[in-house]
Design a protein around this motif. Structure first.
Motif, PDB file in Angstrom:
ATOM      1  N   UNK A   1       0.640  -1.089   0.025  1.00 31.12           N
ATOM      2  CA  UNK A   1      -0.066  -0.104  -0.097  1.00 31.12           C
ATOM      3  C   UNK A   1       0.932   1.104  -0.073  1.00 31.12           C
ATOM      4  N   UNK A   2       0.367   2.327  -0.677  1.00 32.84           N
ATOM      5  CA  UNK A   2       1.250   3.526  -0.665  1.00 32.84           C
ATOM      6  C   UNK A   2       0.469   4.807  -0.877  1.00 32.84           C
ATOM      7  N   UNK A   3       1.190   5.816  -0.517  1.00 39.28           N
ATOM      8  CA  UNK A   3       0.822   7.155  -0.587  1.00 39.28           C
ATOM      9  C   UNK A   3       1.790   8.011  -1.046  1.00 39.28           C
ATOM     10  N   UNK A   4       1.426   9.363  -1.783  1.00 35.91           N
ATOM     11  CA  UNK A   4       2.308  10.178  -2.177  1.00 35.91           C
ATOM     12  C   UNK A   4       2.011  11.664  -1.616  1.00 35.91           C
ATOM     13  N   UNK A   5       2.970  11.947  -0.781  1.00 33.87           N
ATOM     14  CA  UNK A   5       2.869  13.335   0.073  1.00 33.87           C
ATOM     15  C   UNK A   5       3.198  14.479  -0.720  1.00 33.87           C
ATOM     16  N   UNK A   6       3.996  14.239  -1.711  1.00 34.37           N
ATOM     17  CA  UNK A   6       4.533  15.380  -2.490  1.00 34.37           C
ATOM     18  C   UNK A   6       5.184  16.359  -1.719  1.00 34.37           C
ATOM     19  N   UNK A   7       4.789  17.610  -1.654  1.00 31.88           N
ATOM     20  CA  UNK A   7       5.820  18.601  -0.724  1.00 31.88           C
ATOM     21  C   UNK A   7       5.075  18.780   0.613  1.00 31.88           C
ATOM     22  N   UNK A   8       3.994  17.987   0.869  1.00 30.24           N
ATOM     23  CA  UNK A   8       3.197  18.133   1.962  1.00 30.24           C
ATOM     24  C   UNK A   8       3.774  17.693   3.347  1.00 30.24           C
ATOM     25  N   UNK A   9       4.502  16.652   3.349  1.00 27.98           N
ATOM     26  CA  UNK A   9       5.417  16.065   4.032  1.00 27.98           C
ATOM     27  C   UNK A   9       6.788  16.158   3.798  1.00 27.98           C
ATOM     28  N   UNK A  10       7.618  16.526   4.908  1.00 29.69           N
ATOM     29  CA  UNK A  10       9.090  16.682   4.752  1.00 29.69           C
ATOM     30  C   UNK A  10       9.747  15.536   4.214  1.00 29.69           C
ATOM     31  N   UNK A  11      10.609  15.216   3.321  1.00 32.07           N
ATOM     32  CA  UNK A  11      10.935  13.914   2.788  1.00 32.07           C
ATOM     33  C   UNK A  11      11.815  13.169   4.027  1.00 32.07           C
ATOM     34  N   UNK A  12      12.390  13.822   4.990  1.00 30.92           N
ATOM     35  CA  UNK A  12      13.236  13.371   5.945  1.00 30.92           C
ATOM     36  C   UNK A  12      12.334  12.964   6.960  1.00 30.92           C
ATOM     37  N   UNK A  13      10.864  13.049   7.033  1.00 28.40           N
ATOM     38  CA  UNK A  13      10.058  12.481   8.136  1.00 28.40           C
ATOM     39  C   UNK A  13       8.919  11.548   7.546  1.00 28.40           C
ATOM     40  N   UNK A  14       8.960  11.546   6.284  1.00 27.42           N
ATOM     41  CA  UNK A  14       7.693  10.868   6.069  1.00 27.42           C
ATOM     42  C   UNK A  14       7.902   9.206   6.134  1.00 27.42           C
ATOM     43  N   UNK A  15       9.146   8.744   6.195  1.00 23.59           N
ATOM     44  CA  UNK A  15       9.253   7.366   6.509  1.00 23.59           C
ATOM     45  C   UNK A  15       8.552   7.234   8.016  1.00 23.59           C
ATOM     46  N   UNK A  16       8.600   8.431   9.059  1.00 23.02           N
ATOM     47  CA  UNK A  16       7.981   8.067  10.400  1.00 23.02           C
ATOM     48  C   UNK A  16       6.605   8.314  10.179  1.00 23.02           C
ATOM     49  N   UNK A  17       6.140   9.148   9.345  1.00 24.92           N
ATOM     50  CA  UNK A  17       4.872   9.259   9.349  1.00 24.92           C
ATOM     51  C   UNK A  17       4.029   7.956   8.829  1.00 24.92           C
ATOM     52  N   UNK A  18       4.842   7.346   7.743  1.00 24.23           N
ATOM     53  CA  UNK A  18       4.059   5.995   7.381  1.00 24.23           C
ATOM     54  C   UNK A  18       4.043   4.951   8.387  1.00 24.23           C
ATOM     55  N   UNK A  19       5.046   4.774   9.068  1.00 20.76           N
ATOM     56  CA  UNK A  19       5.319   3.900  10.072  1.00 20.76           C
ATOM     57  C   UNK A  19       4.002   4.182  11.253  1.00 20.76           C
TER      58      UNK A  19
END
Length: 471
Positions: free
Chosen positions: A364-382
């Motif tokens: 499963x996946x999502x694309x946050x674009x520029x809405x979530x900082x790339x350095x924290x998108x993995x934390x948010x995903x978890x």
């Protein structure tokens, strides 16, 4: 450090230490997350104590450009911590050209190349995702570097912060070689290890907030319910306030903690929370005994989150300074960054919950674009896994804009899925390379960078690879 079941690991550390001692100077290059910062702090402390001159640099991702920049420095020896193994094929080109000699203390999946001074648990039968972190590898090296002034066992505290920051205690405790590091930290008087609630924020959050924000085990009428949390606490026969303010878990006596914990378990059982989730309410807590009670630095989990809030916002220098003992200006700056980090995580998680994810056959996946900082998108995903509409039975893949040309990808799985054969390190590496990018990491958590416009092809390839792994 006691070598335990893998004396070869200690022997490799000794060889790495001998080379570092022979160097005129060393460039210490490290990753930027909590494990990377503590790896750098452990390594820099050991180098300084061994009187080895060194400089320090940090990088979000060790790619060809970063390695080329490192090769252009005046240092003939480079110590890579918490990365380097997965980039050994790139590093080897500069090593063979005589630019520098690499020493690698890492725990990620190695590339199809090797080097003489390569300290990685995976080379010696240990799981780098659960038994020894990057900071742990740096600690093994630090013990090999110890001299007349001490044995470096006090650095075990930072190694444990790194391991917990790398989620190596996800089943409630640290295992494998990490256990040996904990034991040495306890012996050195810098760590305490005991059974306690596993809720985040025991040092700093008032009790109602501690319970309200406990998202790992959702208890109806308490989790995400401020009024419910207060009523639960008010119904206990305890005085849980001081001067009109709610006390923190760290302020309670052992008897008071037992009363609250028992009542919490009873409520969970009565609410029909599954037994395995209830069991996860209690685990092993690690405390840094030299830090002040009631601060983020006292609790290993809170310390690791504080560190994540520094380098992920381009302030690795602040995180390193805190690790090295700066309790004045650096700690103040780190705490401000932490408040910002928490706000960004909360907003990012809410965005994912609102927008939802796209479910393929195996991922499963999502694309946050520029809405979530790339350095924290993995934390948010978890954090998003298990929320409404987001499955626990499939890995989650998250995209975020890195720059005009590239997209950052982060993937998170579970230890249940890795036992079934999931290896996100392989999936991220092979799928990203198939579309002109690169990636790697651990079986349970990994990342990649891919060219813009290649998301659909990448998702299809990841879905195929994961499907084959979980057949």
């Amino acid at each position: 450090m006691s070598a335990g079941p893998v004396p070869e690991l200690r022997a490799r550390a000794e060889a790495c230490a001998d080379h570092l001692r022979s160097a005129d100077s060393v460039l210490l290059a490290s990753h930027i997350d909590a494990d990377g910062l503590t790896s750098a702090a452990v390594a820099s402390s050991a180098l300084e104590r061994a009187e080895i001159p060194f400089d320090t640099v940090f990088s979000k991702q060790l790619d060809a450009d970063e390695v080329a920049a490192i090769a252009a420095t005046d240092h003939e020896t480079v110590l890579f911590t918490d990365f380097g193994s997965g980039q050994l094929d790139i590093i080897a080109d500069h090593e063979s050209g005589g630019a520098f000699t690499p020493v690698v203390a890492d725990h990620h999946q190695p590339a199809d190349a090797d080097t003489e001074f390569h300290l990685n648990p995976l080379l010696f039968g240990l799981d780098g995702a659960s038994e020894l972190s990057g900071a742990g590898a740096s600690y093994v090296l630090a013990r090999a570097l110890e001299g007349a002034e001490g044995d470096n066992r006090d650095l075990a505290a930072l190694a444990v912060v790194g391991a917990v920051g790398d989620m190596q205690d996800s089943d409630g405790a640290l295992h494998g070689a990490n256990e040996g590091i904990v034991e040495e930290g306890v012996e050195a008087g810098v760590l305490e290890s005991n059974t306690d609630l596993t809720l985040y924020g025991k040092q700093t959050r008032p009790l109602p907030k501690l319970l309200e924000y406990a998202s790992d085990v959702r208890i109806p009428g308490i989790s995400n319910d401020h009024a419910g949390s207060i009523k639960f606490l008010d119904d206990l026969d305890l005085d849980l306030k001081a001067d009109g303010e709610w006390r923190r878990w760290a302020d309670l006596t052992a008897e008071e903690r037992q009363t609250v914990a028992s009542a919490l378990v009873r409520r969970a059982v009565a609410s029909g929370v599954p037994a395995e989730r209830i069991n996860s309410l209690v685990g092993t807590a690690y405390t840094l005994v030299g830090e002040e009670t009631g601060t983020e630095l006292r609790d290993v989990s809170e310390f690791s989150t504080l560190l994540n809030a520094t380098a992920r916002y381009d302030r690795a220098d602040v995180g390193l300074a805190v690790c090295l003992g700066n309790r004045d200006g650096a700690l103040d700056r780190a705490q401000k960054l932490l408040r910002n980090h928490r706000r960004n995580l909360s907003e990012g998680l809410q965005w994912v919950k609102t927008e939802g994810v796209t479910s393929e056959e195996h991922v499963q996946w999502f694309d946050a674009g520029s809405r979530i900082r790339e350095t924290i998108v993995g934390i948010v995903a978890g954090m998003a896994v298990g929320a409404s509409g987001i499955s626990r039975s499939k890995p989650i893949v998250a995209f975020a804009e890195k720059n005009d040309e590239e997209v950052k990808v982060s993937a998170r799985g579970s230890h249940f899925l890795t036992r079934e054969g999931l290896d996100l390190s392989v999936a991220m590496r092979d799928a990203s390379r198939a579309v002109g990018g690169d990636g790697g990491g651990h079986n349970v958590a990994a990342g990649a960078t891919i060219p813009n416009g290649k998301r659909e092809a990448f998702v299809a390839e990841v879905d195929r690879i994961v499907g084959e792994q979980l057949e």
